[in-house]
Design a protein around this motif. Sequence first.
Motif, mmCIF file in Angstrom:
data_model
loop_
_atom_site.group_PDB
_atom_site.id
_atom_site.type_symbol
_atom_site.label_atom_id
_atom_site.label_comp_id
_atom_site.label_asym_id
_atom_site.label_seq_id
_atom_site.Cartn_x
_atom_site.Cartn_y
_atom_site.Cartn_z
ATOM 1 N N GLU A 19 3.665 11.896 -2.491
ATOM 2 C CA GLU A 19 4.715 11.143 -3.174
ATOM 3 C C GLU A 19 6.073 11.489 -2.575
ATOM 4 O OE1 GLU A 19 5.988 10.008 -7.747
ATOM 5 O OE2 GLU A 19 5.190 12.008 -7.322
ATOM 6 N N GLY A 20 6.803 10.462 -2.145
ATOM 7 C CA GLY A 20 8.142 10.664 -1.628
ATOM 8 C C GLY A 20 9.156 10.790 -2.744
ATOM 9 N N ALA A 21 10.371 11.186 -2.387
ATOM 10 C CA ALA A 21 11.431 11.343 -3.373
ATOM 11 C C ALA A 21 11.786 10.020 -4.046
ATOM 12 C CB ALA A 21 12.664 11.945 -2.708
ATOM 13 N N ASP A 22 11.456 8.906 -3.414
ATOM 14 C CA ASP A 22 11.710 7.583 -3.980
ATOM 15 C C ASP A 22 10.568 7.074 -4.837
ATOM 16 O OD1 ASP A 22 9.920 7.283 -1.920
ATOM 17 O OD2 ASP A 22 10.934 5.576 -0.974
ATOM 18 N N GLY A 23 9.518 7.899 -5.005
ATOM 19 C CA GLY A 23 8.361 7.497 -5.801
ATOM 20 C C GLY A 23 7.295 6.763 -5.027
ATOM 21 N N ALA A 24 7.581 6.364 -3.804
ATOM 22 C CA ALA A 24 6.582 5.664 -2.988
ATOM 23 C C ALA A 24 5.518 6.646 -2.500
ATOM 24 C CB ALA A 24 7.251 4.984 -1.802
ATOM 25 N N LEU A 25 4.297 6.157 -2.381
ATOM 26 C CA LEU A 25 3.171 6.990 -1.977
ATOM 27 C C LEU A 25 2.811 6.757 -0.512
ATOM 28 C CD1 LEU A 25 0.697 6.611 -4.989
ATOM 29 C CD2 LEU A 25 2.520 8.309 -4.674
ATOM 30 N N THR A 26 2.437 7.850 0.140
ATOM 31 C CA THR A 26 1.841 7.799 1.470
ATOM 32 C C THR A 26 0.412 8.284 1.352
ATOM 33 O OG1 THR A 26 3.921 8.141 2.652
ATOM 34 C CG2 THR A 26 1.899 8.782 3.801
ATOM 35 N N LEU A 27 -0.528 7.553 1.927
ATOM 36 C CA LEU A 27 -1.921 7.973 1.980
ATOM 37 C C LEU A 27 -2.211 8.487 3.383
ATOM 38 C CD1 LEU A 27 -3.794 5.014 0.190
ATOM 39 C CD2 LEU A 27 -2.762 7.053 -0.835
ATOM 40 N N VAL A 28 -2.720 9.694 3.474
ATOM 41 C CA VAL A 28 -3.190 10.216 4.756
ATOM 42 C C VAL A 28 -4.696 10.015 4.798
ATOM 43 C CG1 VAL A 28 -3.363 12.226 6.264
ATOM 44 C CG2 VAL A 28 -1.339 11.919 4.817
ATOM 45 N N ASP A 29 -5.155 9.120 5.671
ATOM 46 C CA ASP A 29 -6.568 8.753 5.816
ATOM 47 C C ASP A 29 -7.122 8.162 4.526
ATOM 48 O OD1 ASP A 29 -6.667 9.483 8.453
ATOM 49 O OD2 ASP A 29 -7.709 11.371 8.130
ATOM 50 N N PRO A 30 -7.068 6.829 4.381
ATOM 51 C CA PRO A 30 -7.513 6.205 3.129
ATOM 52 C C PRO A 30 -9.016 6.139 2.956
ATOM 53 C CG PRO A 30 -6.895 4.528 4.706
ATOM 54 C CD PRO A 30 -6.541 5.845 5.342
ATOM 55 N N GLY A 31 -9.783 6.537 3.979
ATOM 56 C CA GLY A 31 -11.233 6.523 3.841
ATOM 57 C C GLY A 31 -11.834 5.181 4.218
ATOM 58 N N TRP A 32 -13.070 4.991 3.786
ATOM 59 C CA TRP A 32 -13.851 3.818 4.138
ATOM 60 C C TRP A 32 -13.843 2.809 3.005
ATOM 61 C CZ3 TRP A 32 -16.128 1.045 7.726
ATOM 62 C CH2 TRP A 32 -17.174 0.179 7.382
ATOM 63 N N SER A 33 -13.944 1.530 3.355
ATOM 64 C CA SER A 33 -14.099 0.486 2.347
ATOM 65 C C SER A 33 -15.020 -0.581 2.894
ATOM 66 C CB SER A 33 -12.748 -0.135 1.985
ATOM 67 O OG SER A 33 -12.920 -1.240 1.118
ATOM 68 N N GLU A 34 -16.051 -0.945 2.124
ATOM 69 C CA GLU A 34 -16.944 -2.021 2.538
ATOM 70 C C GLU A 34 -16.384 -3.387 2.179
ATOM 71 O OE1 GLU A 34 -20.644 -1.037 0.673
ATOM 72 O OE2 GLU A 34 -21.346 0.081 2.418
ATOM 73 N N ASP A 35 -15.380 -3.399 1.308
ATOM 74 C CA ASP A 35 -14.781 -4.661 0.885
ATOM 75 C C ASP A 35 -13.340 -4.362 0.464
ATOM 76 O OD1 ASP A 35 -14.924 -3.507 -1.722
ATOM 77 O OD2 ASP A 35 -16.949 -4.298 -1.942
ATOM 78 N N ASP A 36 -12.723 -5.294 -0.201
ATOM 79 C CA ASP A 36 -11.334 -5.117 -0.620
ATOM 80 C C ASP A 36 -11.202 -4.537 -2.028
ATOM 81 O OD1 ASP A 36 -10.534 -6.098 1.780
ATOM 82 O OD2 ASP A 36 -9.523 -7.881 1.008
ATOM 83 N N GLU A 37 -12.283 -4.127 -2.651
ATOM 84 C CA GLU A 37 -12.201 -3.662 -4.025
ATOM 85 C C GLU A 37 -11.512 -2.308 -4.144
ATOM 86 O OE1 GLU A 37 -12.907 -5.455 -6.736
ATOM 87 O OE2 GLU A 37 -13.210 -7.065 -5.272
ATOM 88 N N LEU A 38 -11.817 -1.388 -3.224
ATOM 89 C CA LEU A 38 -11.169 -0.066 -3.193
ATOM 90 C C LEU A 38 -11.278 0.642 -4.536
ATOM 91 C CD1 LEU A 38 -7.922 -1.210 -1.308
ATOM 92 C CD2 LEU A 38 -9.872 -0.013 -0.311
ATOM 93 N N GLY A 39 -12.458 0.540 -5.151
ATOM 94 C CA GLY A 39 -12.614 1.044 -6.516
ATOM 95 C C GLY A 39 -12.369 2.528 -6.654
ATOM 96 N N VAL A 40 -12.920 3.343 -5.754
ATOM 97 C CA VAL A 40 -12.752 4.795 -5.867
ATOM 98 C C VAL A 40 -11.299 5.175 -5.627
ATOM 99 C CG1 VAL A 40 -13.416 7.024 -4.879
ATOM 100 C CG2 VAL A 40 -15.143 5.241 -5.202
ATOM 101 N N LEU A 41 -10.681 4.546 -4.661
ATOM 102 C CA LEU A 41 -9.282 4.841 -4.361
ATOM 103 C C LEU A 41 -8.381 4.442 -5.527
ATOM 104 C CD1 LEU A 41 -7.497 5.962 -2.114
ATOM 105 C CD2 LEU A 41 -7.315 3.654 -1.187
ATOM 106 N N ARG A 42 -8.625 3.281 -6.096
ATOM 107 C CA ARG A 42 -7.835 2.839 -7.254
ATOM 108 C C ARG A 42 -7.978 3.816 -8.423
ATOM 109 N NH1 ARG A 42 -6.024 -2.540 -6.984
ATOM 110 N NH2 ARG A 42 -6.953 -3.782 -5.293
ATOM 111 N N ALA A 43 -9.210 4.255 -8.679
ATOM 112 C CA ALA A 43 -9.445 5.180 -9.797
ATOM 113 C C ALA A 43 -8.741 6.513 -9.563
ATOM 114 C CB ALA A 43 -10.943 5.396 -9.976
ATOM 115 N N GLY A 44 -8.774 6.995 -8.326
ATOM 116 C CA GLY A 44 -8.092 8.242 -8.020
ATOM 117 C C GLY A 44 -6.598 8.145 -8.230
ATOM 118 N N LEU A 45 -6.015 7.031 -7.829
ATOM 119 C CA LEU A 45 -4.580 6.847 -8.023
ATOM 120 C C LEU A 45 -4.234 6.724 -9.506
ATOM 121 C CD1 LEU A 45 -3.797 4.399 -5.068
ATOM 122 C CD2 LEU A 45 -3.236 6.833 -5.218
#
Length: 347
Positions: free
Chosen positions: A59-85
């Motif tokens: 998290e930057g000082a402006d509240g924006a997030l940076t992801l280092v290596d977002p992992g794998w996705s078989e589609d655009d759902e990104l369910g695990v990533l969304r849940a983690g966030l």
Amino acid sequence: MTTVPPSAVPAPEPISSVQAAALRDGVLPPVEEVRPGIWTLAVPFRAGVPDATLVYVVEGADGALTLVDPGWSEDDELGVLRAGLRAIGHSLDDVGLVVVTHLHADHLGAAAAVRRASGARVAMHRAEVDALRHERTDAAANDADIATWGLPDDLLAGVVAAWGSGRRIGLGRTAEPYADLRLEDGDVLPVVGREMRTLHTPGHTAGHCCFVDEQDGLLFTGDHVLPRINPGIGLGGRTTSNPLADHLASLRRLDRYADLEVCPGHEYRFRDVVARARVLAGHREERSRHVAEALDSLSAPTLYEVASRVPFSGGIGSMTGFLLASALTQTAHHAELLGRAGEIRPV
């Protein structure tokens, strides 16, 4: 850097007990705060890698997030990533930057989907972008190399499919533009209020990068240095340099970061990257000795015959496809670094 036999040093102790326990039990580790405003979460790799990719959320000082290596996705759902966030009070809408250590699908694979969902920019080393653009040309050129290796006929088709003209270095739905920001060694990432510096560490792939956050005492190492795994060498596009030589030089670049906590792309966080780098260098030194011994004992051998004398895990006879091709190309890199590539007979 003084090398040591790899068997002489145990794997480093984990900093995170929950990551170590999850790895032992074969489950995803929970979201964990690494530093104030920095978390790690795990995304499974569904194409067969037995563990997960560790995604780092900054998290930057402006509240924006940076992801280092977002992992794998078989589609655009990104369910695990969304849940983690969600677990840390954020969403994909907060992601402004995706930083990728290297081009493999378990690190880069979700980047395009995150960009589509959030509008985030993707940052990656220039050499990785070049490798992706030349993927099909490079894969076809590998066919000519494979034909010289002296492979048994029953193994040839599988190697061509995995390493030659059938190969994909693996991106799912990722497509141009592969990166909005092309990184170079020393570049500071655009993360407000933090100084995260790019450290180019080629070897695993030509454009592999680590990211150094000395203020927070963290070193994000992708697949360059892992706590228990010896990373493969030359697993990106074709290069003009020897990936083994590049890898050893990249390990030496870590000497100044001994005090930083290591945040790898897999397994668990640990300390003392220098000690671990010495073990990895020792593994390569030991492998070079085995290649030299094989060349000493054989007369005008093929590459397959040389590799058959090298004690890879499980032995060459147990390998097919990608693993076999990787073992043979690494054997060739060792022979070249020894100055003995000319002793290997092309078929």
